[in-house]
Design a protein around this motif. Structure first.
Motif, PDB file in Angstrom:
ATOM      1  N   LEU A 101       0.829  -1.203   0.000  1.00  0.00           N
ATOM      2  CA  LEU A 101       0.000   0.000   0.000  1.00  0.00           C
ATOM      3  C   LEU A 101       0.866   1.257   0.000  1.00  0.00           C
ATOM      4  CD1 LEU A 101      -2.761   1.357   0.085  1.00  0.00           C
ATOM      5  CD2 LEU A 101      -2.713   1.135   2.590  1.00  0.00           C
ATOM      6  N   GLY A 102       1.942   1.237   0.752  1.00  0.00           N
ATOM      7  CA  GLY A 102       2.850   2.382   0.797  1.00  0.00           C
ATOM      8  C   GLY A 102       3.443   2.703  -0.568  1.00  0.00           C
ATOM      9  N   MET A 103       3.878   1.672  -1.280  1.00  0.00           N
ATOM     10  CA  MET A 103       4.440   1.900  -2.623  1.00  0.00           C
ATOM     11  C   MET A 103       3.362   2.359  -3.599  1.00  0.00           C
ATOM     12  SD  MET A 103       7.627   1.843  -2.677  1.00  0.00           S
ATOM     13  CE  MET A 103       7.727   2.106  -4.416  1.00  0.00           C
ATOM     14  N   GLN A 104       2.160   1.797  -3.477  1.00  0.00           N
ATOM     15  CA  GLN A 104       1.052   2.207  -4.347  1.00  0.00           C
ATOM     16  C   GLN A 104       0.729   3.679  -4.124  1.00  0.00           C
ATOM     17  OE1 GLN A 104      -2.563   0.021  -3.625  1.00  0.00           O
ATOM     18  NE2 GLN A 104      -3.640   0.976  -5.319  1.00  0.00           N
ATOM     19  N   LYS A 105       0.627   4.106  -2.878  1.00  0.00           N
ATOM     20  CA  LYS A 105       0.332   5.513  -2.562  1.00  0.00           C
ATOM     21  C   LYS A 105       1.464   6.427  -3.029  1.00  0.00           C
ATOM     22  CE  LYS A 105      -3.632   5.324  -0.432  1.00  0.00           C
ATOM     23  NZ  LYS A 105      -4.816   5.895  -1.049  1.00  0.00           N
ATOM     24  N   THR A 106       2.698   5.982  -2.851  1.00  0.00           N
ATOM     25  CA  THR A 106       3.843   6.785  -3.293  1.00  0.00           C
ATOM     26  C   THR A 106       3.816   6.960  -4.804  1.00  0.00           C
ATOM     27  OG1 THR A 106       5.160   5.983  -1.437  1.00  0.00           O
ATOM     28  CG2 THR A 106       6.367   6.950  -3.271  1.00  0.00           C
ATOM     29  N   ALA A 107       3.548   5.878  -5.529  1.00  0.00           N
ATOM     30  CA  ALA A 107       3.483   5.954  -6.991  1.00  0.00           C
ATOM     31  C   ALA A 107       2.371   6.894  -7.458  1.00  0.00           C
ATOM     32  CB  ALA A 107       3.279   4.561  -7.585  1.00  0.00           C
ATOM     33  N   GLU A 108       1.267   6.911  -6.733  1.00  0.00           N
ATOM     34  CA  GLU A 108       0.135   7.767  -7.095  1.00  0.00           C
ATOM     35  C   GLU A 108       0.371   9.238  -6.776  1.00  0.00           C
ATOM     36  OE1 GLU A 108      -3.135   6.142  -4.901  1.00  0.00           O
ATOM     37  OE2 GLU A 108      -3.261   4.339  -6.147  1.00  0.00           O
ATOM     38  N   THR A 109       1.181   9.529  -5.765  1.00  0.00           N
ATOM     39  CA  THR A 109       1.261  10.902  -5.267  1.00  0.00           C
ATOM     40  C   THR A 109       2.616  11.583  -5.423  1.00  0.00           C
ATOM     41  OG1 THR A 109       1.810  10.131  -3.028  1.00  0.00           O
ATOM     42  CG2 THR A 109      -0.534  10.451  -3.554  1.00  0.00           C
ATOM     43  N   SER A 110       3.663  10.842  -5.722  1.00  0.00           N
ATOM     44  CA  SER A 110       4.999  11.444  -5.736  1.00  0.00           C
ATOM     45  C   SER A 110       5.535  11.667  -7.151  1.00  0.00           C
ATOM     46  CB  SER A 110       5.983  10.560  -4.971  1.00  0.00           C
ATOM     47  OG  SER A 110       7.290  11.070  -5.097  1.00  0.00           O
ATOM     48  N   GLU A 111       5.748  12.921  -7.497  1.00  0.00           N
ATOM     49  CA  GLU A 111       6.398  13.236  -8.769  1.00  0.00           C
ATOM     50  C   GLU A 111       7.874  12.854  -8.711  1.00  0.00           C
ATOM     51  OE1 GLU A 111       5.706  17.299  -9.941  1.00  0.00           O
ATOM     52  OE2 GLU A 111       3.594  17.174  -9.405  1.00  0.00           O
ATOM     53  N   LEU A 112       8.460  12.916  -7.518  1.00  0.00           N
ATOM     54  CA  LEU A 112       9.872  12.590  -7.361  1.00  0.00           C
ATOM     55  C   LEU A 112      10.157  11.116  -7.648  1.00  0.00           C
ATOM     56  CD1 LEU A 112      10.730  14.637  -4.154  1.00  0.00           C
ATOM     57  CD2 LEU A 112      11.270  15.200  -6.535  1.00  0.00           C
ATOM     58  N   LEU A 113       9.199  10.234  -7.343  1.00  0.00           N
ATOM     59  CA  LEU A 113       9.401   8.807  -7.588  1.00  0.00           C
ATOM     60  C   LEU A 113       9.580   8.529  -9.078  1.00  0.00           C
ATOM     61  CD1 LEU A 113       9.561   5.927  -6.438  1.00  0.00           C
ATOM     62  CD2 LEU A 113       7.098   5.761  -6.808  1.00  0.00           C
ATOM     63  N   LYS A 114       8.764   9.174  -9.906  1.00  0.00           N
ATOM     64  CA  LYS A 114       8.881   8.975 -11.355  1.00  0.00           C
ATOM     65  C   LYS A 114      10.262   9.420 -11.850  1.00  0.00           C
ATOM     66  CE  LYS A 114       3.924   9.525 -12.200  1.00  0.00           C
ATOM     67  NZ  LYS A 114       3.485   9.627 -10.840  1.00  0.00           N
ATOM     68  N   HIS A 115      10.740  10.551 -11.343  1.00  0.00           N
ATOM     69  CA  HIS A 115      12.069  11.041 -11.720  1.00  0.00           C
ATOM     70  C   HIS A 115      13.147  10.070 -11.239  1.00  0.00           C
ATOM     71  CE1 HIS A 115      15.281  13.871 -12.609  1.00  0.00           C
ATOM     72  NE2 HIS A 115      15.794  13.542 -11.433  1.00  0.00           N
ATOM     73  N   ARG A 116      13.009   9.590 -10.000  1.00  0.00           N
ATOM     74  CA  ARG A 116      13.982   8.652  -9.444  1.00  0.00           C
ATOM     75  C   ARG A 116      14.061   7.397 -10.302  1.00  0.00           C
ATOM     76  NH1 ARG A 116      13.745   4.167  -6.076  1.00  0.00           N
ATOM     77  NH2 ARG A 116      15.636   3.841  -4.878  1.00  0.00           N
TER      78      ARG A 116
END
Length: 149
Positions: A101-116
């Motif tokens: 769930l944590g990774m799912q929420k991070t993927a949905e809400t973090s622009e930084l994750l996509k860049h990373r």
């Protein structure tokens, strides 16, 4: 019987170890040949890394069903036998939010994750693989700390 001395759901990959153990044992029992890391990953993402010993690369994959998200061994555990990892359990309390769930929420809400994922990860995987192969602890530690930040 699979036993684990790490606290369950506290963020120390106890589910990964359990799923890897189960998949490995069943694969041995039924004489499954070939890569079983994708099967282990279905139970717990990190379980694919726990199937193989030594240093392991978990490949992201691109198939919608995740079938090509597998692990491969970089070097066996004997490669860097003088390296030791110390884990200190600070709390054995269950995490408030599970990893999936944590990774799912991070993927949905973090622009930084996509860049990373698109910029930092490919370069760091190459760099840390080189550090592991050459046993360059200083570079290995630097990259590990940068990635945890």
């Amino acid at each position: 019987c699979s036993e684990n001395n790490f606290p369950t759901a506290a963020g120390l990959a106890s589910s990964a170890a359990g799923y890897a153990c189960l998949v490995y044992a069943l694969a041995e029992l039924y004489k499954v040949e070939g890569d079983i890391t994708a099967i282990a990953r279905q139970g717990s993402g990190s379980a694919c890394r726990s199937i193989l010993g030594g240093f392991v690369h978990w490949h992201q994959g691109s198939a919608s069903d995740g079938s090509d998200s597998i692990a491969t061994q970089i070097v066996p555990e004997s490669h860097w036998s003088q390296l030791r990892i110390l884990i200190l359990v600070v709390s054995d309390k269950t995490k408030k939010i599970g990893s999936s769930l944590g990774m799912q929420k991070t993927a949905e809400t973090s622009e930084l994750l996509k860049h990373r994922i698109s910029h930092s990860v490919p370069r760091r995987i190459q760099e840390i693989t080189e550090a592991i192969v050459s046993k360059n602890f200083e570079k290995f530690a630097e990259l590990t700390m940068k990635d945890t930040n």
